[in-house]
Design an enzyme around this catalytic site. Sequence first.
Site, PDB file in Angstrom:
ATOM      1  N   GLY A  33       0.879  -1.206  -0.013  1.00  0.00           N
ATOM      2  CA  GLY A  33       0.089  -0.024   0.069  1.00  0.00           C
ATOM      3  C   GLY A  33       0.749   1.370   0.275  1.00  0.00           C
ATOM      4  O   GLY A  33       2.040   1.189  -0.393  1.00  0.00           O
ATOM      5  N   PHE A  35       3.024   3.891   1.569  1.00  0.00           N
ATOM      6  CA  PHE A  35       4.114   4.026   2.751  1.00  0.00           C
ATOM      7  C   PHE A  35       3.608   4.994   3.816  1.00  0.00           C
ATOM      8  O   PHE A  35       3.136   6.014   3.616  1.00  0.00           O
ATOM      9  CB  PHE A  35       5.400   4.476   2.080  1.00  0.00           C
ATOM     10  CG  PHE A  35       6.512   4.227   3.204  1.00  0.00           C
ATOM     11  CD1 PHE A  35       7.178   3.096   3.091  1.00  0.00           C
ATOM     12  CD2 PHE A  35       6.638   5.026   4.276  1.00  0.00           C
ATOM     13  CE1 PHE A  35       8.291   2.756   3.973  1.00  0.00           C
ATOM     14  CE2 PHE A  35       7.786   4.814   5.280  1.00  0.00           C
ATOM     15  CZ  PHE A  35       8.267   3.590   5.201  1.00  0.00           C
ATOM     16  N   GLY A  36       3.602   4.544   5.019  1.00  0.00           N
ATOM     17  CA  GLY A  36       3.167   5.209   6.318  1.00  0.00           C
ATOM     18  C   GLY A  36       2.079   4.682   6.838  1.00  0.00           C
ATOM     19  O   GLY A  36       1.615   5.011   7.830  1.00  0.00           O
ATOM     20  N   GLY A  37       1.275   3.783   5.939  1.00  0.00           N
ATOM     21  CA  GLY A  37       0.200   3.019   6.757  1.00  0.00           C
ATOM     22  C   GLY A  37      -1.024   3.749   6.649  1.00  0.00           C
ATOM     23  O   GLY A  37      -1.273   5.240   6.262  1.00  0.00           O
ATOM     24  N   THR A  38      -2.367   3.673   7.361  1.00  0.00           N
ATOM     25  CA  THR A  38      -3.536   3.965   7.688  1.00  0.00           C
ATOM     26  C   THR A  38      -3.527   5.422   8.158  1.00  0.00           C
ATOM     27  O   THR A  38      -4.085   6.389   7.868  1.00  0.00           O
ATOM     28  CB  THR A  38      -4.643   3.065   8.238  1.00  0.00           C
ATOM     29  OG1 THR A  38      -4.721   1.919   7.573  1.00  0.00           O
ATOM     30  CG2 THR A  38      -6.043   3.652   8.435  1.00  0.00           C
ATOM     31  N   CYS A  39      -3.173   5.441   9.593  1.00  0.00           N
ATOM     32  CA  CYS A  39      -3.191   6.656  10.202  1.00  0.00           C
ATOM     33  C   CYS A  39      -2.613   7.870   9.581  1.00  0.00           C
ATOM     34  O   CYS A  39      -3.179   8.997   9.182  1.00  0.00           O
ATOM     35  CB  CYS A  39      -2.430   6.501  11.289  1.00  0.00           C
ATOM     36  SG  CYS A  39      -2.503   7.851  12.272  1.00  0.00           S
ATOM     37  N   HIS A 450     -11.173  26.807  38.494  1.00  0.00           N
ATOM     38  CA  HIS A 450     -12.298  27.331  38.572  1.00  0.00           C
ATOM     39  C   HIS A 450     -12.084  28.708  37.692  1.00  0.00           C
ATOM     40  O   HIS A 450     -11.319  29.504  37.950  1.00  0.00           O
ATOM     41  CB  HIS A 450     -13.144  27.584  39.982  1.00  0.00           C
ATOM     42  CG  HIS A 450     -14.402  28.267  39.894  1.00  0.00           C
ATOM     43  ND1 HIS A 450     -15.378  27.812  39.464  1.00  0.00           N
ATOM     44  CD2 HIS A 450     -14.443  29.873  40.006  1.00  0.00           C
ATOM     45  CE1 HIS A 450     -16.367  28.749  39.529  1.00  0.00           C
ATOM     46  NE2 HIS A 450     -15.913  30.035  39.667  1.00  0.00           N
TER      47      HIS A 450
END
Length: 474
Positions: A33, A35-39, A450
């Site tokens: 696929g 380079f570097g993958g899905t993310c 707060h």
Amino acid sequence: MPHYDLAIIGSGSGNSLITPFWDGKRVALIDGGVFGGTCLNVGCIPTKMFVYPSALAAVPAEAGRLGVDLTLDKVHWNGIRDRIFGRIDPISAAGRRYRADELDHVDLYEEYVRFTGPRALRTASGVDITADQVVVAAGSRAVLPDVPGANLPQVHTSDTVMRLEGAPEKVVVVGGGYIAAEFAAVFHGFGADVTQVNRSGRLLRGNDPEISRRFAAAAARRWKLELGYHLQSVEDSGDGRASAVFLDDAGHSLSVAADIVLMATGRVPNTDRLDVEAAGFDLDDDGTLAVDENLRILSGGQPLAGVYALGDVANSYQLKHVANREARVVAHNLEHPGRLRPMDYAAVPAAVFSNPQVASVGLTEDEARAQAAPGTEIVTAIQEYASTAYGWAMEDEEGVVKLIAERGTGRLLGAHILGHEASLLIQPLVQAMATSVPVHQLARGPFWIHPALMEVVENALLALDVDLPEDAPL
């Protein structure tokens, strides 16, 4: 036949395994696929780079409730797209170039691969590879429903939808999970007419039912939401658009015309593309590789020395921060086989970057009650954003924090947040669960600023009816 000290399948989190330890050794990095993958390429990073400008585009509607008139002049979709991928694509290319051209000890195989044995592989072009140690980090992929018309050009997944030429005016989002929720919010924020259709009656089914119900109500106030409809087909309208056709259980039909149909119906691990049967690897029921606590792949129920798996192909979380932690564990175990370290999945958080945001960690209320030991009392607290000063400033009508704990021990079992910056607000609760800090100590030990929005977390903790030790902070 080339032989390597290490073979890695996948260039996402698996890429980080090539540490200086491997200098002078032979490493094969294999990925058919991008380079570097899905993310990096189609997941966490580009989607959030769309989420942020989309949230800015949605601000005028929010500001109007607070007496501030703002207008949205134009959304430059192509400019946004080019800015995003003008950053991401060079990162992918640079990573590929570094591994392929600049490291003499690394061979990059840019093709898919299958196992012929537990430490033997064959690439798509027919190259046979063996290795002393192997890591499977092959990730997951988006799936298209098996219906007529799913291959039409108007049909997209999360892999392709971010590279559209021009912003769509009408969008159908099919699915009810986090990908569907995020893209529905993105396109709605950019001004599209969005219809989200889900086959079940519940969105974000992995979340606590209270949060799921509230999110669905919030989503329905922003875009069209149709629940209980099953996708039957996608039909080309002949005018550049397509119609998604659905049926409910009673046989009622729903047809929605749109410029694009986004299939956000889930992701599957890529184990089915690896011929893991030839390697003798065990699979879990969800199709992921079965691994032991050290992330060694199991074969016949026994771990294989030097054969590891990580990421979406090895767990059901499908979260980059989990894959990164697993990569650190695997890197250590590859380099120190005599001192293996286990992977700890305690207190894994997740967030949905939709509008509104959702964040969660730990058990839902139903899970906590089902898993409680006999005699253990489970307590819950629900705190509205609107109960705090910052919530008043926002005139918030949706945000909520839900906590689940054991009464006797004060142990926090689960935390679920819906609303503005939920992904940030949940972090102290994640840390408390990971470090076993009891509810009373977290609520009463540190100061809480707060009137920051974080007070809603403090108040939820204080509202939990847990037993207090005599020396509890006041």
